[in-house]
Scaffold this active site. Sequence first.
Site, PDB file in Angstrom:
ATOM      1  N   ASP A   1       0.836  -1.211   0.000  1.00  0.00           N
ATOM      2  CA  ASP A   1       0.000   0.000   0.000  1.00  0.00           C
ATOM      3  C   ASP A   1       0.871   1.260   0.000  1.00  0.00           C
ATOM      4  O   ASP A   1       0.552   2.242  -0.660  1.00  0.00           O
ATOM      5  CB  ASP A   1      -0.942  -0.026   1.212  1.00  0.00           C
ATOM      6  CG  ASP A   1      -1.776  -1.302   1.225  1.00  0.00           C
ATOM      7  OD1 ASP A   1      -2.564  -1.488   0.294  1.00  0.00           O
ATOM      8  OD2 ASP A   1      -1.582  -2.129   2.125  1.00  0.00           O
TER       9      ASP A   1
ATOM     10  N   HIS B   1      -5.461  -3.310   5.953  1.00  0.00           N
ATOM     11  CA  HIS B   1      -5.148  -3.560   4.542  1.00  0.00           C
ATOM     12  C   HIS B   1      -6.459  -3.948   3.857  1.00  0.00           C
ATOM     13  O   HIS B   1      -6.789  -5.130   3.712  1.00  0.00           O
ATOM     14  CB  HIS B   1      -4.102  -4.667   4.398  1.00  0.00           C
ATOM     15  CG  HIS B   1      -3.944  -5.114   2.969  1.00  0.00           C
ATOM     16  ND1 HIS B   1      -3.325  -4.343   2.016  1.00  0.00           N
ATOM     17  CD2 HIS B   1      -4.373  -6.221   2.320  1.00  0.00           C
ATOM     18  CE1 HIS B   1      -3.370  -4.957   0.850  1.00  0.00           C
ATOM     19  NE2 HIS B   1      -4.008  -6.102   1.001  1.00  0.00           N
TER      20      HIS B   1
HETATM   21  P1  NAX Z   1      -2.940 -18.003  -3.990  1.00  0.00           P
HETATM   22  O1  NAX Z   1      -4.338 -18.484  -3.813  1.00  0.00           O
HETATM   23  O2  NAX Z   1      -2.308 -18.038  -5.333  1.00  0.00           O
HETATM   24  O3  NAX Z   1      -1.973 -18.785  -3.002  1.00  0.00           O
HETATM   25  C1  NAX Z   1      -2.301 -19.091  -1.688  1.00  0.00           C
HETATM   26  C2  NAX Z   1      -1.632 -20.412  -1.379  1.00  0.00           C
HETATM   27  O4  NAX Z   1      -1.842 -20.686   0.007  1.00  0.00           O
HETATM   28  C3  NAX Z   1      -2.239 -21.583  -2.168  1.00  0.00           C
HETATM   29  O5  NAX Z   1      -1.204 -22.228  -2.900  1.00  0.00           O
HETATM   30  C4  NAX Z   1      -2.822 -22.496  -1.098  1.00  0.00           C
HETATM   31  O6  NAX Z   1      -2.689 -23.868  -1.393  1.00  0.00           O
HETATM   32  C5  NAX Z   1      -1.972 -22.095   0.121  1.00  0.00           C
HETATM   33  N1  NAX Z   1      -2.589 -22.445   1.395  1.00  0.00           N
HETATM   34  C6  NAX Z   1      -3.905 -22.400   1.749  1.00  0.00           C
HETATM   35  N2  NAX Z   1      -4.063 -22.861   2.998  1.00  0.00           N
HETATM   36  C7  NAX Z   1      -2.827 -23.168   3.464  1.00  0.00           C
HETATM   37  C8  NAX Z   1      -2.355 -23.700   4.686  1.00  0.00           C
HETATM   38  N3  NAX Z   1      -3.185 -24.008   5.694  1.00  0.00           N
HETATM   39  N4  NAX Z   1      -1.029 -23.911   4.827  1.00  0.00           N
HETATM   40  C9  NAX Z   1      -0.180 -23.614   3.808  1.00  0.00           C
HETATM   41  N5  NAX Z   1      -0.566 -23.129   2.615  1.00  0.00           N
HETATM   42  C10 NAX Z   1      -1.886 -22.896   2.452  1.00  0.00           C
HETATM   43  O7  NAX Z   1      -2.917 -16.510  -3.402  1.00  0.00           O
HETATM   44  P2  NAX Z   1      -1.791 -15.391  -3.580  1.00  0.00           P
HETATM   45  O8  NAX Z   1      -2.136 -14.557  -4.757  1.00  0.00           O
HETATM   46  O9  NAX Z   1      -0.460 -16.027  -3.518  1.00  0.00           O
HETATM   47  O10 NAX Z   1      -2.064 -14.503  -2.292  1.00  0.00           O
HETATM   48  C11 NAX Z   1      -1.795 -15.006  -0.999  1.00  0.00           C
HETATM   49  C12 NAX Z   1      -2.502 -14.182   0.052  1.00  0.00           C
HETATM   50  O11 NAX Z   1      -2.006 -12.852   0.068  1.00  0.00           O
HETATM   51  C13 NAX Z   1      -4.014 -14.060  -0.211  1.00  0.00           C
HETATM   52  O12 NAX Z   1      -4.712 -14.187   1.009  1.00  0.00           O
HETATM   53  C14 NAX Z   1      -4.143 -12.651  -0.747  1.00  0.00           C
HETATM   54  O13 NAX Z   1      -5.449 -12.122  -0.551  1.00  0.00           O
HETATM   55  C15 NAX Z   1      -3.100 -11.940   0.068  1.00  0.00           C
HETATM   56  N6  NAX Z   1      -2.608 -10.628  -0.386  1.00  0.00           N
HETATM   57  C16 NAX Z   1      -2.241  -9.751   0.556  1.00  0.00           C
HETATM   58  C17 NAX Z   1      -1.667  -8.540   0.255  1.00  0.00           C
HETATM   59  C18 NAX Z   1      -1.250  -7.604   1.338  1.00  0.00           C
HETATM   60  O14 NAX Z   1      -0.716  -6.530   1.016  1.00  0.00           O
HETATM   61  N7  NAX Z   1      -1.465  -7.902   2.616  1.00  0.00           N
HETATM   62  C19 NAX Z   1      -1.502  -8.114  -1.162  1.00  0.00           C
HETATM   63  C20 NAX Z   1      -1.522  -9.235  -2.129  1.00  0.00           C
HETATM   64  C21 NAX Z   1      -2.482 -10.360  -1.813  1.00  0.00           C
HETATM   65  O15 NAX Z   1      -3.749 -10.023  -2.302  1.00  0.00           O
END
Ligand code: NAX
Length: 325
Positions: free
Chosen positions: A159, A187
């Site tokens: 951000d 966020h």
């Molecule tokens: P993806 O859905 O591509 O990847 C998430 C991964 O987490 C998947 O591979 C899934 O299998 C894995 N996962 C789920 N449960 C799990 C567990 N219990 N143990 C280990 N792994 C697990 O999402 P991605 O685009 O990589 O984003 C990841 C997270 O970041 C999301 O929640 C997204 O909303 C968040 N974000 C946060 C941001 C921030 O600034 N705070 C910005 C970017 C992003 O949107």
Amino acid sequence: MSKSINIAITGAAGRIGYALVFRLANGDLFGTHDVVNLRLLEVPSAMKSLHGIQMELDDCNFTTLGDVVITDEPEVAFGDADYVFMMGAKPRLKGMERSDLLQDNAKIFASHGRTLGKVASKDVKVLIAGNPSNTNTLVALSNAVELNSTNFTGMMQLDVNRCKSIVSKHCGVPHTTINDVIIWGNHSSTLYPDLNHAQVKGFPAMDLIDDDWYVKDYIPLVQDRGHSVIEWLGASSAASAANAAIQQMKMWTGKGGSQRWESMAVLSSGQYGIDSDLVFSFPVRHARGELFIVDDLDIDEYSLSMIKLSESELILERDEIKHLL
Ligand code: NAX
């Protein structure tokens, strides 16, 4: 002498994970002197992809990469971890209520927090991006009873970067000349990207910016930037999120950033009248290996009302998962 550093990444086969692991392996966080050991955690159904990522890491022949462990067991991933990037979270699926996502992800972070407390290094630095990242950070730190709350921060650097890039384009100046922007709050689309204390080329930012543009254009642009990226890209920010995660950790470890402040989501202890026991984004400074909230800024009435809106949202989120704290 070079050090060997254990870094755990949850959700390592996800989109951010994929963008992050190669940069960490390349020494983008700790430089070329130290060796990093990667502990990549995924759910069982993603282990096949993780195996593919491990093969790609092998094929890069990075000189700064030590060993790579892929696992679906948090105890293995977090054992003796020095740094943890928590990206692993469930996505919001079609038809799913926001509160269902909150519950599901809070359970993951409660369980990961408990394991971190038991097996990670006591000095571990844990950066949480999995959404809703502020509340997930609160859940994780509350469950990691063996660790301090200061071991945890929620990611806000993306951000901050979005805010600087928008101001840079608007004012026609390099982003490196923009300092001391603040992101307050959650966020989410309630975050408040405050420029009242910022400087552009050493001048007060607000002297160069029209009040109307600030309220009607700039604030919504920053708040909605994540959604705009999704509209254009067809997927949420991943490369810029991985980049921000590295920048925030660099600043936290004192290996980068500047003497100025950045914004991170940390546990409030009542600064600026924000409810304590919320993980809230504040301006923070790094000194002597620790983070300090910059707690003596004058906040005008409009800014305070925006900050309070974000606080209200976080209180609602906390109410929904209070059984996990
Ligand atoms: P993806 O859905 O591509 O990847 C998430 C991964 O987490 C998947 O591979 C899934 O299998 C894995 N996962 C789920 N449960 C799990 C567990 N219990 N143990 C280990 N792994 C697990 O999402 P991605 O685009 O990589 O984003 C990841 C997270 O970041 C999301 O929640 C997204 O909303 C968040 N974000 C946060 C941001 C921030 O600034 N705070 C910005 C970017 C992003 O949107």
